[in-house]
Scaffold this active site. Structure first.
Site, mmCIF file in Angstrom:
data_model
loop_
_atom_site.group_PDB
_atom_site.id
_atom_site.type_symbol
_atom_site.label_atom_id
_atom_site.label_comp_id
_atom_site.label_asym_id
_atom_site.label_seq_id
_atom_site.Cartn_x
_atom_site.Cartn_y
_atom_site.Cartn_z
ATOM 1 N N ALA A 9 0.868 -1.181 0.077
ATOM 2 C CA ALA A 9 -0.089 0.003 0.129
ATOM 3 C C ALA A 9 0.817 1.173 -0.009
ATOM 4 C CB ALA A 9 -0.981 -0.105 1.187
ATOM 5 N N SER A 10 2.147 1.197 -0.321
ATOM 6 C CA SER A 10 2.759 2.434 -0.185
ATOM 7 C C SER A 10 2.751 3.089 -1.545
ATOM 8 C CB SER A 10 4.414 1.965 -0.154
ATOM 9 O OG SER A 10 4.744 1.362 -1.298
ATOM 10 N N VAL A 60 5.067 -9.979 1.973
ATOM 11 C CA VAL A 60 3.786 -10.990 2.320
ATOM 12 C C VAL A 60 4.127 -12.331 2.274
ATOM 13 C CG1 VAL A 60 2.105 -9.089 2.050
ATOM 14 C CG2 VAL A 60 2.783 -10.409 0.126
ATOM 15 N N TYR A 151 1.933 -14.946 -13.617
ATOM 16 C CA TYR A 151 1.045 -14.044 -13.042
ATOM 17 C C TYR A 151 -0.472 -14.538 -12.978
ATOM 18 C CZ TYR A 151 -1.175 -9.328 -12.656
ATOM 19 O OH TYR A 151 -1.907 -8.252 -12.051
ATOM 20 N N LYS A 155 -3.140 -15.360 -10.186
ATOM 21 C CA LYS A 155 -4.498 -14.577 -10.012
ATOM 22 C C LYS A 155 -5.527 -15.399 -10.131
ATOM 23 C CE LYS A 155 -2.530 -10.458 -9.224
ATOM 24 N NZ LYS A 155 -2.778 -9.731 -8.123
HETATM 25 P P1 NAD Z 1 2.057 -1.415 -7.881
HETATM 26 O O1 NAD Z 1 3.404 -2.177 -8.561
HETATM 27 O O2 NAD Z 1 2.076 0.137 -8.079
HETATM 28 O O3 NAD Z 1 2.009 -1.919 -6.620
HETATM 29 C C1 NAD Z 1 2.124 -3.256 -5.871
HETATM 30 C C2 NAD Z 1 2.608 -2.958 -4.488
HETATM 31 O O4 NAD Z 1 2.813 -4.400 -3.727
HETATM 32 C C3 NAD Z 1 3.803 -2.016 -4.319
HETATM 33 O O5 NAD Z 1 3.820 -1.326 -3.295
HETATM 34 C C4 NAD Z 1 4.854 -3.129 -4.001
HETATM 35 O O6 NAD Z 1 5.897 -2.527 -3.283
HETATM 36 C C5 NAD Z 1 3.987 -4.208 -3.150
HETATM 37 N N1 NAD Z 1 4.762 -5.409 -3.157
HETATM 38 C C6 NAD Z 1 5.273 -6.218 -3.964
HETATM 39 N N2 NAD Z 1 5.804 -7.193 -3.686
HETATM 40 C C7 NAD Z 1 5.314 -7.354 -2.335
HETATM 41 C C8 NAD Z 1 6.004 -8.218 -1.018
HETATM 42 N N3 NAD Z 1 6.436 -9.238 -1.366
HETATM 43 N N4 NAD Z 1 5.151 -7.922 0.260
HETATM 44 C C9 NAD Z 1 4.477 -6.667 0.364
HETATM 45 N N5 NAD Z 1 4.110 -5.862 -0.758
HETATM 46 C C10 NAD Z 1 4.704 -6.149 -1.930
HETATM 47 O O7 NAD Z 1 0.725 -2.002 -8.804
HETATM 48 P P2 NAD Z 1 -0.492 -1.804 -8.473
HETATM 49 O O8 NAD Z 1 -1.023 -1.571 -9.878
HETATM 50 O O9 NAD Z 1 -1.048 -0.855 -7.665
HETATM 51 O O10 NAD Z 1 -0.920 -3.225 -8.175
HETATM 52 C C11 NAD Z 1 -1.747 -3.490 -7.023
HETATM 53 C C12 NAD Z 1 -2.114 -4.870 -7.234
HETATM 54 O O11 NAD Z 1 -3.194 -4.705 -8.265
HETATM 55 C C13 NAD Z 1 -1.263 -5.963 -7.622
HETATM 56 O O12 NAD Z 1 -1.784 -7.399 -6.979
HETATM 57 C C14 NAD Z 1 -1.756 -6.276 -9.081
HETATM 58 O O13 NAD Z 1 -1.439 -7.359 -9.480
HETATM 59 C C15 NAD Z 1 -3.090 -6.002 -9.192
HETATM 60 N N6 NAD Z 1 -3.625 -5.403 -10.424
HETATM 61 C C16 NAD Z 1 -3.151 -4.354 -11.081
HETATM 62 C C17 NAD Z 1 -3.465 -3.976 -12.431
HETATM 63 C C18 NAD Z 1 -2.866 -2.747 -13.010
HETATM 64 O O14 NAD Z 1 -3.199 -2.466 -14.131
HETATM 65 N N7 NAD Z 1 -2.034 -2.000 -12.485
HETATM 66 C C19 NAD Z 1 -4.263 -4.730 -13.022
HETATM 67 C C20 NAD Z 1 -4.804 -5.746 -12.254
HETATM 68 C C21 NAD Z 1 -4.388 -6.200 -11.132
#
Ligand code: NAD
Length: 243
Positions: A9-10, A60, A151, A155
């Site tokens: 959530a950063s 995590v 991935y 998912k």
């Molecule tokens: P992002 O890369 O900006 O954020 C992902 C976050 O997860 C980051 O803060 C990262 O540091 C953190 N993270 C990664 N590995 C981790 C770990 N081992 N432990 C704790 N934190 C960890 O991407 P986002 O787009 O904000 O993605 C958030 C979620 O949404 C993810 O699960 C991603 O798969 C999903 N998602 C994103 C999209 C998209 O298009 N952006 C689409 C579908 C699903």
């Protein structure tokens, strides 16, 4: 005050979700793995608005670290009433180029993280006969994704976990739902390049644009705060990518 733990959530969807939940009155724990300064800045900004927030660094995929994080949240904010399992990693790679180590890491973070977090918060929820879990999957959790087999497997697994857990926990007063975002404009998708993203928006996504993290956050707040008779569902937020 009810307590929410949001993983990853950063930044991106997780940061938008923590912000929306905090503004909706939840005390939030912002989990992150890197970019400590961003997590701390978010905590400061939320506190300045009068919200209750802490941040905690933990991978995590590391079960012990997850349980230690939940113990700290309980001490400092109270037991977790809402888990938003959002942390995730993604990378495009042809199937023959996926090493066993990469496969294991992907599954450990994107699916195993949800497993550890759900088990870590479950005791209190069972005791209270109430609680809510939301897993952030993807459109690739319900469809095949070329060059994203690891991935998409993780998912898909999240949707299976969410639905199965919903069935198991409904009699215990705990709701479990899944959010499936489409292409959301965060750091995660920048690797595709602006040209590809613009092309997706123009030619593939019926709504003609990428999603914003705040739009996924609103869906999560809805599932947490409003959808009191909804469990085991997958809420797609994809601008009509799959209809
Ligand atoms: P992002 O890369 O900006 O954020 C992902 C976050 O997860 C980051 O803060 C990262 O540091 C953190 N993270 C990664 N590995 C981790 C770990 N081992 N432990 C704790 N934190 C960890 O991407 P986002 O787009 O904000 O993605 C958030 C979620 O949404 C993810 O699960 C991603 O798969 C999903 N998602 C994103 C999209 C998209 O298009 N952006 C689409 C579908 C699903």
């Amino acid at each position: 005050m009810k307590v929410a733990l949001i993983t990853g959530a950063s930044r991106g969807i997780g940061a938008a979700t923590a912000t929306a939940l905090a503004r909706a009155g939840w005390a939030v724990c912002i989990n992150y793995i890197e970019q400590t300064e961003k997590a701390e800045a978010l905590v400061e900004a939320l506190r300045a608005e009068g919200c209750a927030a802490i941040c905690h660094q933990a991978d995590v995929a590391d079960r012990e670290a997850v349980f230690a994080m939940v113990a700290r949240v309980e001490r400092e904010l109270g037991p977790v009433d809402l888990l938003v399992s959002n942390a995730g990693i993604a990378e495009q790679r042809q199937f023959q180029d996926i090493s066993p180590a990469w496969w294991e890491r992907m599954l450990a973070v994107d699916l195993g993280g949800a497993f550890h977090c759900a088990q870590a918060v479950l005791g209190h929820m069972l005791h209270e006969h109430s609680g809510c879990m939301i897993f952030v999957s993807s459109i690739w959790g319900g469809h095949g994704a070329s060059c994203e087999t690891a991935y998409a497997s993780a998912k898909h697994g999240l949707i299976g976990l969410g639905r199965s857990l919903a069935a198991e926990l409904a009699p215990s007063g705990i709701r479990v739902n899944v959010v499936a975002p489409g292409v959301i404009d965060t750091d995660m998708v920048q690797v595709l390049g602006r040209e590809t993203l613009d092309d997706l928006a123009r030619n593939v996504i019926p709504m003609g644009r990428l999603g914003r993290p705040e739009e996924i956050a609103r869906a999560i707040v809805y599932l947490a705060d409003e959808a009191s008779y909804t469990t085991g569902q997958v809420l797609s937020c994809d601008g009509g990518f799959f209809i």
